[in-house]
Design an enzyme around this catalytic site. Structure first.
Site, mmCIF file in Angstrom:
data_model
loop_
_atom_site.group_PDB
_atom_site.id
_atom_site.type_symbol
_atom_site.label_atom_id
_atom_site.label_comp_id
_atom_site.label_asym_id
_atom_site.label_seq_id
_atom_site.Cartn_x
_atom_site.Cartn_y
_atom_site.Cartn_z
ATOM 1 N N CYS A 179 2.995 -49.466 -8.703
ATOM 2 C CA CYS A 179 1.884 -48.726 -9.301
ATOM 3 C C CYS A 179 2.264 -48.153 -10.659
ATOM 4 C CB CYS A 179 1.433 -47.608 -8.367
ATOM 5 S SG CYS A 179 2.735 -46.421 -7.961
ATOM 6 N N ASN A 180 3.557 -47.979 -10.890
ATOM 7 C CA ASN A 180 3.989 -47.350 -12.138
ATOM 8 C C ASN A 180 4.588 -48.307 -13.155
ATOM 9 O OD1 ASN A 180 3.245 -44.715 -11.469
ATOM 10 N ND2 ASN A 180 5.114 -44.409 -10.284
ATOM 11 N N GLU A 183 13.905 -40.743 -7.432
ATOM 12 C CA GLU A 183 13.193 -41.102 -6.191
ATOM 13 C C GLU A 183 13.772 -42.392 -5.609
ATOM 14 O OE1 GLU A 183 10.970 -43.690 -5.704
ATOM 15 O OE2 GLU A 183 10.492 -44.423 -7.697
ATOM 16 N N PRO A 184 13.908 -42.443 -4.282
ATOM 17 C CA PRO A 184 14.602 -43.572 -3.648
ATOM 18 C C PRO A 184 13.743 -44.814 -3.437
ATOM 19 C CG PRO A 184 13.986 -41.956 -1.988
ATOM 20 C CD PRO A 184 13.584 -41.371 -3.316
#
Length: 418
Positions: A50-51, A110-111
């Site tokens: 999404c990013n 973030e994992p």
């Protein structure tokens, strides 16, 4: 053949553009095959979240990749090119190391991104578009990400509103897997919060939004249900955690609505996180006994503490990555020299075989073995030294000085006149 990374992400492109160049999972195999059927692209993997949408590929002509990306998504290149970045080899290697380690994420450290990179590699392997270079690149990428996470505190502190929202909810509810979560709104902040909460596997997730189509997008990604905004008051008693972030100028959740919900819940606690400015939830709601209401300011205090602790971890992670980039480039350079090394050894083997054959014939004729061995050694020296000697003799001026230094270095020679 050089490695490149091309793409766009949340730093460079708005959501409206990111949506247009995202690859749907069911089309990824076709995309990989189509990209590698370009005459100049030998290996390829595609990361699409999404990013970010990024292509990792091996080629000699990287400019064709941007053309392909626009063409595949039926977009004019002029519409997407302002948001694209293209990293040449060293920068591409460093970039993919940073991405997998969580240093380039919307949520620092973030994992989830590491799993997404692994999925991208798996899909490329299944499609048959991975080659030696990309296999080695991602083998190193996963090792670097593991080292960063195991030797630094990059993922240990809370540095986002979304992570803080989950953290505060877990203070009240020991097991999020038993709770029901309602998201009001469907913007990027809600999407990010949903990603964190979904990772905790709650019993139920719902998304309420004015625009149903946008709510459907968020709900589809996280396996959530869609709810109309006008039924939030009616459905509120069925949720244990409420996270709201809309652009509404007036509160959406009022005191009376929450009082009725608490009564229907028989005073079981409810966590409410208001990320909107202006507020989505009336401030008076926080005065109710069974409501734990947190605002942007409450979450900011947690985030600020996490950011301070994270700065040193970022520096340590960047040092690890820079070191591993140099190591990977060294492997690539050594790999480039392999054909020359093989040719050199083959040349020496040919010389050896010829001289050995000559010596064998002489020995068969009864020649003195000592003289035969002496002739063998001189023959080897003369033939192996012929090309370097001729190269030195034919060089002139600055080229001769460079040639002399090269030969001295190759054969570990001293520069003394005698």
């Amino acid at each position: 053949m050089q490695l490149y990374a091309l793409g766009l992400n949340h730093h460079t492109a708005p959501l409206t553009i990111r949506e247009q160049v995202a690859f749907q999972p069911e089309r990824l195999d076709d995309a990989l095959h189509d990209l590698t059927h370009e005459r100049t692209v030998r290996e390829a993997a595609i990361l699409s979240t999404c990013n970010r949408t990024e292509l990792y590929f091996a080629t000699e002509q990287p400019q064709h990749a941007a053309d392909w990306l626009a063409r595949f998504h039926h977009m004019p290149l002029s519409e997407v090119s302002p948001y694209l970045y293209t990293y040449p080899q060293r920068d591409a290697i460093r970039h993919v190391f940073r991405v997998a380690s969580g240093l380039d994420s919307m949520v620092l450290g973030e994992p989830q991104i590491l799993g997404q990179v692994k999925d991208a590699v798996r899909r490329a392997e299944e499609a048959g578009t991975m080659g030696t270079l990309l296999h080695k690149l991602f083998q190193n990428t996963f090792a670097v990400a593991k080292e960063v996470r195991s030797t630094t505190a990059i993922g240990a502190n809370i540095v986002s509103m979304a992570a803080a929202a989950l953290h505060l909810s877990e203070r009240i509810f020991e097991r999020m897997s038993d709770q029901r979560v309602l998201f009001i709104g469907a913007g990027e902040m809600i999407e990010l919060c949903a990603a964190y909460f979904a990772g905790a596997c709650p019993k139920r997730i719902a998304v309420a939004n004015r625009t149903e189509a946008r709510a459907q997008l968020v709900a589809h990604r996280f396996g959530a249900e869609v709810m109309r905004l006008d039924v939030v008051g009616e459905m509120l008693p069925h949720f244990d955690v409420v996270v709201s972030c809309t652009a509404s100028p007036l509160p959406i959740v009022g005191l009376g609505m929450v009082e009725r919900a608490i009564k229907a819940r028989r005073h079981r606690p409810i966590v409410m996180v208001d990320l909107a400015v202006p507020r989505d939830i009336e401030a008076e709601v926080g005065e109710l006994d069974d409501v734990f209401l947190y605002t942007v300011d409450d979450l900011a205090q947690i985030v600020d503490a996490g950011l301070e602790s994270r700065q040193q971890a970022v520096l340590e992670a960047e040092e690890i990555i820079d070191s591993r980039v140099n190591g990977f480039l060294h492997w690539m350079q050594a790999r480039d020299a392999v054909p020359t090394i093989r040719a050199l050894r083959q040349h020496a083997e040919t010389v050896r075989a010829v001289e050995l054959e000559r010596a064998t014939r002489l020995l068969a004729k009864g020649e003195d073995p000592r003289k035969v061995l002496d002739a063998l050694s001189h023959g080897l020296i003369n033939k192996l030294m012929h090309s370097p000697t001729r190269y030195l003799n034919q060089s002139e001026g600055e080229q001769q000085a460079d040639a002399s230094r090269l030969v001295q270095q190759l054969f570990n020679l001293s520069n003394s006149p005698d």
